[in-house]
Design a protein around this motif. Sequence first.
Motif, short mmCIF file in Angstrom:
data_model
loop_
_atom_site.label_atom_id
_atom_site.label_comp_id
_atom_site.label_asym_id
_atom_site.label_seq_id
_atom_site.Cartn_x
_atom_site.Cartn_y
_atom_site.Cartn_z
N GLY A 122 0.82 -1.21 0.00
CA GLY A 122 0.00 0.00 0.00
C GLY A 122 0.85 1.26 0.00
O GLY A 122 0.58 2.21 -0.75
N GLU A 123 1.86 1.29 0.85
CA GLU A 123 2.73 2.46 0.88
C GLU A 123 3.51 2.59 -0.43
O GLU A 123 3.75 3.71 -0.90
N LEU A 124 3.90 1.46 -1.01
CA LEU A 124 4.60 1.51 -2.29
C LEU A 124 3.73 2.18 -3.35
O LEU A 124 4.21 3.03 -4.12
N ARG A 125 2.43 1.85 -3.38
CA ARG A 125 1.52 2.48 -4.34
C ARG A 125 1.41 3.98 -4.10
O ARG A 125 1.32 4.77 -5.03
N GLU A 126 1.41 4.38 -2.82
CA GLU A 126 1.33 5.81 -2.51
C GLU A 126 2.59 6.55 -2.95
O GLU A 126 2.53 7.65 -3.51
N ARG A 127 3.74 5.93 -2.69
CA ARG A 127 5.01 6.57 -3.05
C ARG A 127 5.25 6.54 -4.55
O ARG A 127 5.81 7.50 -5.11
N GLU A 128 4.88 5.44 -5.18
CA GLU A 128 5.18 5.23 -6.60
C GLU A 128 3.95 4.67 -7.31
O GLU A 128 3.81 3.46 -7.48
N LEU A 134 4.74 -6.39 -4.37
CA LEU A 134 4.16 -6.92 -3.14
C LEU A 134 4.71 -6.23 -1.90
O LEU A 134 4.18 -6.40 -0.80
N GLY A 135 5.76 -5.49 -2.07
CA GLY A 135 6.43 -4.79 -0.98
C GLY A 135 7.76 -4.28 -1.48
O GLY A 135 8.15 -4.53 -2.63
N ALA A 136 8.48 -3.55 -0.62
CA ALA A 136 9.75 -2.97 -1.05
C ALA A 136 10.60 -2.65 0.16
O ALA A 136 10.12 -2.67 1.31
#
Length: 394
Positions: A122-128, A134-136
């Motif tokens: 979810g945070e990955l989608r917000e940042r990028e 699935l994660g980063a």
Amino acid sequence: MYDYCVIGGGIVGLATAMRLKQRRPDCRLVLIEKEARLGQHQTGHNSGVIHAGIYYQPGSLKAELCRLGARATKDFCAEHGIRFDVCGKLLVATDAVELQRMQALLERSAANAIEVRPVSAGELREREPNISGLGALLVPSTGIVDYREVCLAMGRVIAEAGGEIVLGRAVDGIAETAEGVTVSADGASWRARALVVCAGLQSDRLAMMAGVAIDHRIIPFRGEYYRLPPSRNGIVNHLIYPIPDPDLPFLGIHLTRMIDGGVTVGPNAVIGFAREGYPRLSFNAADVLDYAGFPGFWKTVLRNRRSAATELKNSLWKRGYLAECRKYCPSLTLDDLQPQEAGIRAQAVKRDGTLVHDFIFARTVRMLHVCNAPSPAATSALPIADRIVAELAR
């Protein structure tokens, strides 16, 4: 007679010459570079990343020098008015296997004392928004710079301190005696009490020219890049890297923001047919015969044949290259992959076929050869130079 002669006008040679003049301002120093300008090979053809050092074996020289170098590079840029951007890096996991590898990288980063934190999907989608995963892992200290600008600044520091920089002279002879070392190039010669060779893609040849016994050869690996069109310069906010496969020697294709505002995609890693031939069809018979006659080359090709075949396929087939990018950036299209000059990595390979991933230094009484300075040598150049200066002081 000079006190020091440095061969090589890439970032490692320049950093070494600069540190020698800073340590001994009164010394006589000459730096010899075969090209007409500084930083023309590996230094000027890399992706411009100031690496944090997350990948490297804890306790290795590479890990230590990268950690020190990241801070030193930023400080040097700030001191000399060189533009850089600490934009951070995201290593993106796209499947369950990569999620497991991501956890191992997190543990390694902690052992290397590097700030890294997990990022949820979810945070990955917000940042990028344009990146899928699935994660980063977020590495906030990673930055970007133009290393050619760093080289030019180092050259100015050397010249202002009284050092000599000789351009356009290819070294063709090195002779060591008890009193000093004589270096010849294109009919000219210089004599110095100590010689440092930072020759990058030609490092093995100059070591052998000087009579230094080595058990490796430099194999050129082409790193082929594409540049995205200007309309896609805002596609990412960070550097975007895949989670690397620990069984493979290279990091994989990534999206890199450049300090000029552009975005590149790459590199892959294929055997080069010329050590310094950047256009796609470059071929140098002497370079090919050199590594083809070295048994370690064939052993490493056999050992890495599957990954080598994949890299070659993606080099020849643009859709295969695109597929690697689309694993984490699905909106990219074939039309987005526009031409960009390749880079060539000097990969040291031992006689048994082992790829050398750490630094190799060879020493005689009056010479020090940097035989292997692997990525991230540009990031690590200043602490490498400090180590060389300390070694010479002995």
